[in-house]
Enzyme design. Structure first.
Site, short mmCIF file in Angstrom:
data_model
loop_
_atom_site.label_atom_id
_atom_site.label_comp_id
_atom_site.label_asym_id
_atom_site.label_seq_id
_atom_site.Cartn_x
_atom_site.Cartn_y
_atom_site.Cartn_z
N PRO A 1 7.11 12.45 -37.14
CA PRO A 1 6.75 11.48 -38.19
C PRO A 1 6.50 10.09 -37.61
CG PRO A 1 9.08 12.14 -38.34
CD PRO A 1 8.48 12.94 -37.24
N ASP A 2 5.61 9.33 -38.27
CA ASP A 2 5.42 7.94 -37.83
C ASP A 2 6.53 7.09 -38.45
OD1 ASP A 2 4.67 7.58 -40.46
OD2 ASP A 2 2.59 7.07 -40.05
N PHE A 3 6.45 5.76 -38.32
CA PHE A 3 7.47 4.90 -38.90
C PHE A 3 7.19 4.59 -40.37
CE2 PHE A 3 9.21 2.31 -35.04
CZ PHE A 3 10.06 3.36 -34.75
N ARG A 4 5.95 4.14 -40.61
CA ARG A 4 5.73 3.41 -41.86
C ARG A 4 4.96 4.15 -42.93
NH1 ARG A 4 5.72 0.18 -37.53
NH2 ARG A 4 7.24 -1.51 -37.51
N GLN B 1 2.04 2.98 -27.96
CA GLN B 1 3.33 2.48 -28.45
C GLN B 1 4.29 3.65 -28.60
OE1 GLN B 1 2.57 -0.71 -31.76
NE2 GLN B 1 0.87 0.70 -31.74
N ASN B 2 3.78 4.87 -28.37
CA ASN B 2 4.59 6.05 -28.62
C ASN B 2 5.59 6.31 -27.51
OD1 ASN B 2 3.18 6.27 -30.94
ND2 ASN B 2 1.81 7.89 -30.23
N ILE B 3 6.68 6.94 -27.91
CA ILE B 3 7.75 7.23 -26.96
C ILE B 3 7.86 8.73 -26.74
CG2 ILE B 3 9.07 5.13 -27.42
CD1 ILE B 3 10.66 6.64 -29.51
N ASP B 4 6.87 9.47 -27.25
CA ASP B 4 6.97 10.94 -27.25
C ASP B 4 6.44 11.60 -25.97
OD1 ASP B 4 4.14 10.85 -27.54
OD2 ASP B 4 4.30 10.92 -29.72
N HIS C 1 5.94 0.56 -25.16
CA HIS C 1 7.30 0.45 -25.69
C HIS C 1 8.24 1.40 -24.96
CE1 HIS C 1 5.51 -1.19 -29.72
NE2 HIS C 1 5.42 -2.05 -28.73
N CYS D 1 22.02 2.57 -18.10
CA CYS D 1 23.20 2.02 -18.78
C CYS D 1 22.84 0.63 -19.30
CB CYS D 1 24.34 1.93 -17.76
SG CYS D 1 25.71 0.92 -18.35
N CYS E 1 27.88 5.70 -19.13
CA CYS E 1 27.64 5.48 -17.71
C CYS E 1 28.80 6.01 -16.85
CB CYS E 1 27.45 3.98 -17.50
SG CYS E 1 27.22 3.51 -15.80
N SER F 1 -0.19 0.94 -37.31
CA SER F 1 -0.25 -0.05 -38.39
C SER F 1 -0.43 -1.45 -37.82
CB SER F 1 1.03 0.01 -39.24
OG SER F 1 2.15 -0.30 -38.44
N LYS G 1 -5.76 5.83 -41.06
CA LYS G 1 -5.85 6.13 -42.49
C LYS G 1 -6.06 4.88 -43.32
CE LYS G 1 -3.42 10.50 -42.81
NZ LYS G 1 -2.16 11.17 -43.14
P1 CNA Z 1 3.51 3.01 -37.87
O1 CNA Z 1 3.86 1.62 -38.21
O2 CNA Z 1 4.30 4.10 -38.49
O3 CNA Z 1 1.96 3.21 -38.25
C1 CNA Z 1 1.30 4.45 -38.15
C2 CNA Z 1 -0.14 4.26 -38.62
O4 CNA Z 1 -0.84 5.47 -38.38
C3 CNA Z 1 -0.28 3.93 -40.10
O5 CNA Z 1 -1.25 2.92 -40.27
C4 CNA Z 1 -0.73 5.27 -40.72
O6 CNA Z 1 -1.56 5.08 -41.85
C5 CNA Z 1 -1.52 5.86 -39.58
N1 CNA Z 1 -1.51 7.32 -39.56
C6 CNA Z 1 -0.43 8.15 -39.64
N2 CNA Z 1 -0.83 9.43 -39.52
C7 CNA Z 1 -2.18 9.42 -39.38
C8 CNA Z 1 -3.17 10.42 -39.23
N3 CNA Z 1 -2.85 11.72 -39.18
N4 CNA Z 1 -4.47 10.05 -39.13
C9 CNA Z 1 -4.82 8.73 -39.18
N5 CNA Z 1 -3.92 7.72 -39.31
C10 CNA Z 1 -2.62 8.06 -39.41
O7 CNA Z 1 3.55 3.26 -36.29
P2 CNA Z 1 3.09 2.27 -35.12
O8 CNA Z 1 2.86 3.13 -33.95
O9 CNA Z 1 2.03 1.34 -35.55
O10 CNA Z 1 4.41 1.41 -34.88
C11 CNA Z 1 4.86 1.11 -33.62
C12 CNA Z 1 6.18 1.80 -33.30
C13 CNA Z 1 6.22 3.21 -33.79
C14 CNA Z 1 6.38 1.95 -31.83
O11 CNA Z 1 7.36 1.08 -31.39
C15 CNA Z 1 6.80 3.41 -31.57
O12 CNA Z 1 7.83 3.53 -30.65
C16 CNA Z 1 7.19 3.92 -32.88
N6 CNA Z 1 7.10 5.38 -33.14
C17 CNA Z 1 6.67 6.25 -32.21
C18 CNA Z 1 6.61 7.61 -32.49
C19 CNA Z 1 6.12 8.55 -31.43
O13 CNA Z 1 6.41 8.33 -30.26
N7 CNA Z 1 5.37 9.57 -31.80
C20 CNA Z 1 6.97 8.07 -33.75
C21 CNA Z 1 7.42 7.14 -34.70
C22 CNA Z 1 7.48 5.80 -34.39
#
Ligand code: CNA
Length: 286
Positions: free
Chosen positions: A45-48, A118-121, A138, A146, A170, A217, A241
């Site tokens: 899942p994403d964050f927002r 920005q992903n950590i995956d 990130h 530690c 640690c 976002s 989106k």
């Molecule tokens: P966010 O703030 O959750 O934004 C995600 C954006 O992607 C939103 O604008 C959504 O509308 C859009 N979106 C989601 N799914 C889709 C899709 N299938 N197609 C098109 N658009 C889509 O996440 P950000 O990355 O902007 O925020 C930064 C944070 C999120 C970072 O510090 C990460 O570490 C953190 N994060 C990472 C993961 C991961 O590693 N996969 C997961 C969740 C959060």
């Protein structure tokens, strides 16, 4: 072709054709700025995003506010929510998406300059993109330290402990151990600033780059400011989106905006470019 409701099919097709044409010309390199939205179809899942985002679903962790789970001060006093979340997100349970593989296909064709994620995956690494091209802005789960004395802590042991619901501490000073993920209140990795400074200078001088922002976002700084920093000669693309950040507040006439699902976009572009066979080969390797 599956589309989100607010996207205009004609607009998207036209824009995909424009991007395909730039790729076929082969004279511009691509820089990607990506976020959690490129991994949602992998099951992370994403964050927002409303309802499905992590922040919406964090209530069970009883946090004072959602971002606390990634706040270094909060973690020092109460690491449990972060370790629970780490278990859910820990690499190895997810596969790269079509979009990740599209970026790898571009690397194979020498069209990739960099992917700032920005992903950590670690799905960029898993898709086989070479480390030189990846900037984990990130941080990631790739190493642990530690928080008190900075000693490193082995990945396997970290994973084993969090999956047993034991807090990793640690061996030297008993401090809490955390993956090298940048928390709110911590500095971003030096590689982020070094690479962006170098890439930015090149973007500015040469002007023959395409900057693709996808699945973010654009709400976390300094990452969020990058699309606004590039010169007007840079072709900017947004695949998301929703319209976000500088694409919304300071749109440029030349911006290509694709309001669609990330993987729908990637699959469509791969088809348009006749890269499907190579895509299949790559998928089978992973
Ligand atoms: P966010 O703030 O959750 O934004 C995600 C954006 O992607 C939103 O604008 C959504 O509308 C859009 N979106 C989601 N799914 C889709 C899709 N299938 N197609 C098109 N658009 C889509 O996440 P950000 O990355 O902007 O925020 C930064 C944070 C999120 C970072 O510090 C990460 O570490 C953190 N994060 C990472 C993961 C991961 O590693 N996969 C997961 C969740 C959060």
């Amino acid at each position: 072709m599956r589309r989100v409701t607010h996207s205009s099919p004609e607009m998207s097709d036209l824009n995909i054709n424009k991007i395909a044409e730039i790729i076929r010309n082969g004279d511009k390199k691509f820089i990607f700025l990506v976020g959690a939205g490129i991994s949602t179809s992998a099951g992370i899942p994403d964050f927002r995003s409303p309802k499905t985002g992590l922040y919406h679903n964090l209530q069970k962790l009883k946090l004072p506010y959602a971002e606390a789970v990634f706040d270094i001060d909060y973690f020092s006093n109460n690491p449990k929510p972060f370790y629970i979340l780490s278990k859910e997100l820990y690499p190895g349970q997810f596969l790269p998406t079509s979009f990740h593989l599209l970026v790898k296909l571009m690397e194979q064709r020498k069209l990739l300059k960099r992917i700032y994620t920005q992903n950590i995956d670690t799905l960029e690494r898993l898709s086989g993109i070479h480390d030189d091209y990846i900037v984990e802005a990130h941080g990631s789960f790739n190493a642990n330290h530690c928080i008190d004395c900075g000693s490193s802590f082995e990945n396997e042991s970290f994973k084993e402990l969090i999956f047993k619901d034991i807090h990793p501490t640690c061996e030297k000073c008993d401090g809490l151990v955390k993956p090298d993920i940048t928390f709110f209140g911590e500095a971003l990795p030096a590689k982020f600033f070094d690479k962006w400074d170098a890439d930015f200078t090149e973007i500015d001088e040469k002007g023959d780059f395409v900057l693709v922002t996808a699945g973010t976002s654009l709400s976390v700084y300094p990452f969020a400011s990058l699309p606004g920093e590039v010169s007007k000669r840079t072709q900017r693309v947004l695949v998301n989106k929703e319209i976000v950040g500088d694409y919304k507040t300071s749109p440029r006439k030349t911006d290509i905006i694709i309001l669609d699902d990330i993987d729908t976009f990637a699959d469509e572009l791969i088809r348009e470019l006749n890269w499907s066979k190579d895509f299949e080969k790559l998928s089978l390797k992973i």
